[in-house]
Design an enzyme around this catalytic site. Structure first.
Site, mmCIF file in Angstrom:
data_model
loop_
_atom_site.group_PDB
_atom_site.id
_atom_site.type_symbol
_atom_site.label_atom_id
_atom_site.label_comp_id
_atom_site.label_asym_id
_atom_site.label_seq_id
_atom_site.Cartn_x
_atom_site.Cartn_y
_atom_site.Cartn_z
ATOM 1 N N GLU A 101 0.863 -1.265 -0.107
ATOM 2 C CA GLU A 101 0.036 0.013 -0.075
ATOM 3 C C GLU A 101 0.816 1.306 -0.024
ATOM 4 O O GLU A 101 1.372 1.524 1.206
ATOM 5 C CB GLU A 101 -0.776 0.104 1.241
ATOM 6 C CG GLU A 101 -1.897 -1.060 1.437
ATOM 7 C CD GLU A 101 -3.003 -0.936 0.533
ATOM 8 O OE1 GLU A 101 -3.404 -0.044 0.000
ATOM 9 O OE2 GLU A 101 -3.674 -2.188 0.228
ATOM 10 N N GLU A 126 4.276 13.246 -4.591
ATOM 11 C CA GLU A 126 3.693 13.214 -3.124
ATOM 12 C C GLU A 126 4.420 14.062 -2.233
ATOM 13 O O GLU A 126 5.415 13.938 -2.115
ATOM 14 C CB GLU A 126 3.669 11.866 -2.836
ATOM 15 C CG GLU A 126 2.763 11.588 -1.632
ATOM 16 C CD GLU A 126 2.716 10.174 -0.955
ATOM 17 O OE1 GLU A 126 3.465 9.763 -0.856
ATOM 18 O OE2 GLU A 126 1.566 9.793 -0.584
HETATM 19 P P1 NAD Z 1 8.656 4.832 4.852
HETATM 20 O O1 NAD Z 1 8.432 4.061 3.416
HETATM 21 O O2 NAD Z 1 9.942 5.592 4.684
HETATM 22 O O3 NAD Z 1 8.462 3.800 5.754
HETATM 23 C C1 NAD Z 1 7.435 2.939 5.974
HETATM 24 C C2 NAD Z 1 7.963 1.775 6.728
HETATM 25 O O4 NAD Z 1 8.919 1.024 6.242
HETATM 26 C C3 NAD Z 1 8.746 2.050 8.153
HETATM 27 O O5 NAD Z 1 8.506 1.051 9.106
HETATM 28 C C4 NAD Z 1 10.303 1.949 7.953
HETATM 29 O O6 NAD Z 1 11.092 1.927 9.070
HETATM 30 C C5 NAD Z 1 10.131 0.771 6.962
HETATM 31 N N1 NAD Z 1 11.287 0.830 5.892
HETATM 32 C C6 NAD Z 1 12.057 1.600 5.608
HETATM 33 N N2 NAD Z 1 12.952 1.280 4.558
HETATM 34 C C7 NAD Z 1 13.029 0.059 4.757
HETATM 35 C C8 NAD Z 1 13.598 -1.287 4.260
HETATM 36 N N3 NAD Z 1 14.534 -1.071 3.289
HETATM 37 N N4 NAD Z 1 13.369 -2.533 4.345
HETATM 38 C C9 NAD Z 1 11.929 -2.642 5.143
HETATM 39 N N5 NAD Z 1 11.336 -1.718 5.704
HETATM 40 C C10 NAD Z 1 11.706 -0.447 5.637
HETATM 41 O O7 NAD Z 1 6.988 5.597 4.719
HETATM 42 P P2 NAD Z 1 6.878 6.521 5.812
HETATM 43 O O8 NAD Z 1 7.787 7.883 5.668
HETATM 44 O O9 NAD Z 1 6.755 5.986 7.029
HETATM 45 O O10 NAD Z 1 5.339 6.839 5.365
HETATM 46 C C11 NAD Z 1 4.775 7.696 4.452
HETATM 47 C C12 NAD Z 1 4.750 6.989 3.308
HETATM 48 O O11 NAD Z 1 3.418 5.952 3.340
HETATM 49 C C13 NAD Z 1 3.902 8.114 2.214
HETATM 50 O O12 NAD Z 1 4.276 7.855 0.875
HETATM 51 C C14 NAD Z 1 2.511 7.750 2.100
HETATM 52 O O13 NAD Z 1 1.786 7.966 0.818
HETATM 53 C C15 NAD Z 1 2.641 5.976 2.283
HETATM 54 N N6 NAD Z 1 1.425 5.798 2.794
HETATM 55 C C16 NAD Z 1 0.591 4.774 2.198
HETATM 56 C C17 NAD Z 1 -0.657 4.304 2.484
HETATM 57 C C18 NAD Z 1 -1.809 3.317 1.708
HETATM 58 O O14 NAD Z 1 -2.363 2.595 2.151
HETATM 59 N N7 NAD Z 1 -1.345 3.369 0.404
HETATM 60 C C19 NAD Z 1 -1.238 4.650 3.841
HETATM 61 C C20 NAD Z 1 -0.286 5.431 4.454
HETATM 62 C C21 NAD Z 1 0.812 6.005 4.081
#
Ligand code: NAD
Length: 481
Positions: A250, A384
């Site tokens: 997602e 975004e």
């Molecule tokens: P992010 O991708 O930076 O982090 C999300 C999670 O992934 C965190 O727990 C992080 O520690 C983990 N992560 C980071 N690098 C990783 C790796 N190499 N391997 C495994 N895990 C890893 O996102 P964020 O900044 O926490 O959230 C914002 C983003 O999430 C935005 O782009 C937003 O649109 C998206 N989002 C999507 C939805 C949806 O349902 N489509 C909902 C909410 C947020």
């Protein structure tokens, strides 16, 4: 119930036991409103991941064998615990990610409860065995699930993944966001209080490289369910593909609201601003581009400017605040950078800008910002921002509006505003997105939620969200006993 983690270090929750924080490297959590330390969690390692996956893997056979009714009973007890702890959870969310208290209570915690109720209903209605042709078809849990979640609606995202997985009979290792991990710690206490068996639900705190990556590559993890940014989603897909595990993603969005020429201007303005600015714009499905017919453009912009004055930034602890800080200082810098870039690219500032908010300079606050004359040549049209920034583009024909709406690598959500439902649905059908809201209809956690294109794959919420965690076995030559 504890309402604050200040001065504590929370250890991992593995096999029904809380680990110690002593002598461990920690991740400190700070309030984005004023920088105050609000708690800390242990910074996990690959070794912690191994322990948690072992616990989930050992607990799986017995949990998979429990009856659906027993799993539903425990999730219903969890719902009661969450409702009892609503104030405490809301206050922790306000502390760690700056969600305005009233919003945290109603939307952050309230939606998580609604998610779980819909998933329970889906589990209750699920038929796990049926006959087709010469076979008995049996649906079974996928196995050990790694759930990786972001910080913007943390409890909602955790509930959708963990609730569905557990109801399906899977066991779970959760890695919550390192920016907002404390609500997950509180939730783990609620799992304990609800009486889930040890090892069924585990939490390992830490960052993406040291905990997320070992989790998604772990050979005993059968499925990864991820919510977060597009780029991390891509990396997880690549890393998890070596062991062919199921991966559901997602990701982000750049969703468009299409205002048709018969739309109610005031109502569409309020709904679009609410979508773009609530949660300080940190909503994956936010309507952040608005496509307005040229004939309505001036009046729409004037009303948007008036309406934007309601969205005054304020401290999240105050009950009257509707626009809190961004979730972190890093997020503030990202958002200000996007605003500066849009100005450089020639977008016209209707209100807001990249300046620090007067009187709130000690926190990650930004003015709600509206840009006019945004074109597909500009970065703001495509990227975004994840902050309270709305881009207005005008159009001449409906065909042009649909083409502009679909001019995105993303396909998460969209909106159509019209006095005529049939016209609105006709435009909705042409949008390449996983959800579309008509006249401001918001998230419906009973309906499937997920993205087209680079907004991800799979669906969360309700029946389809529950079914993501099932495998299907055809027993040929057999009949229902
Ligand atoms: P992010 O991708 O930076 O982090 C999300 C999670 O992934 C965190 O727990 C992080 O520690 C983990 N992560 C980071 N690098 C990783 C790796 N190499 N391997 C495994 N895990 C890893 O996102 P964020 O900044 O926490 O959230 C914002 C983003 O999430 C935005 O782009 C937003 O649109 C998206 N989002 C999507 C939805 C949806 O349902 N489509 C909902 C909410 C947020």
């Amino acid at each position: 119930m504890m309402r604050s983690f200040a001065g504590t270090v929370v250890g991992h929750y593995i096999n029904g036991q809380w680990g110690s924080g002593q002598g461990r490297e920690v991740i400190e959590v700070h309030s984005p409103s004023d920088g105050r330390a609000v708690g800390a969690v242990v910074a996990g390692t690959a070794e912690d991941v191994n322990k948690a996956v072992d616990a989930a893997s050992s607990a799986f056979p017995a949990w998979a064998q429990t009856s659906p009714a027993e799993r539903i009973r425990l999730v219903e007890r969890l719902i009661i615990e969450i409702e009892r702890g609503r104030e405490a959870l809301a206050s922790v969310l306000t502390d760690e990610m700056g969600s305005p208290l009233a919003f945290a209570r109603a939307a952050q915690v309230g939606v998580a409860v609604a998610d779980l109720r819909e998933l329970v209903a889906a589990a209750r209605a699920h038929d796990s065995e049926w006959e087709v042709s010469n076979s008995l078809v049996i649906s079974e849990p996928v196995g050990v699930v790694a759930a990786i979640t972001p910080w913007n609606f943390p409890l909602h995202q955790i509930s959708l993944k963990v609730g569905a997985a557990l109801l399906a009979g899977c066991t779970v290792v959760l890695k919550p966001s390192e920016i907002a991990p404390l609500n997950a710690a509180m939730l783990a206490g609620m799992f304990e209080a609800a009486g889930f068996p040890p090892g069924v639900f585990n939490v390992v705190f830490g960052n993406g490289e040291s905990v997320g990556d070992p989790l998604v590559t772990h050979p005993k993890v059968d499925m990864v369910t991820f919510t977060g940014s597009r780029n991390v989603g891509e990396r997880i897909s690549i890393r998890a593909s070596a062991s062919i595990k199921r991966v559901t993603l997602e990701l982000g969005g750049k969703s468009a609201a299409v205002i048709l020429d018969d739309a109610h201007v005031g109502d569409s303005v309020s709904a679009v601003l609410r979508s773009a600015f609530a949660n300080t714009g940190q909503t994956c499905a936010a309507l952040t581009r608005v496509l307005v017919p040229s004939s309505l453009r001036d009046v729409w912009i004037k009303q948007a400017l008036d309406e934007s004055r309601k969205w005054t930034p304020g401290r999240p602890e105050e009950e009257s605040t509707i626009l809190g800080p961004l979730a972190s200082a890093q997020q503030l810098e990202r958002v200000r950078q996007h605003i500066r870039r849009a100005i450089q690219d020639g977008a016209e500032v209707v209100t807001g800008g990249a300046g620090m908010v007067t009187g709130l300079e000690d926190g990650a606050f930004v003015y709600p910002t509206i840009f006019n004359n945004v074109t597909p040549q500009m970065q703001l049209f495509h990227e975004e921002v994840f902050g309270p920034v709305l881009a207005i583009t005008s159009y001449e024909t409906i065909e042009e509006a649909v083409a502009l709406a679909n001019d995105s690598i993303y396909g998460l959500s969209g909106g159509v505003f019209s006095a005529d439902d049939a016209r609105a649905i006709d435009v909705a059908r042409q949008m390449r997105t996983g959800t579309v809201g008509i006249n401001g209809a918001g998230l419906d956690v009973g309906a499937p939620f997920g993205g087209y294109k680079q907004s991800g794959n799979g669906r969360e919420c309700g029946t389809l969200g529950f079914e993501e965690f099932l495998e299907t076995k055809s027993v040929m030559g057999a009949r229902k006993p």
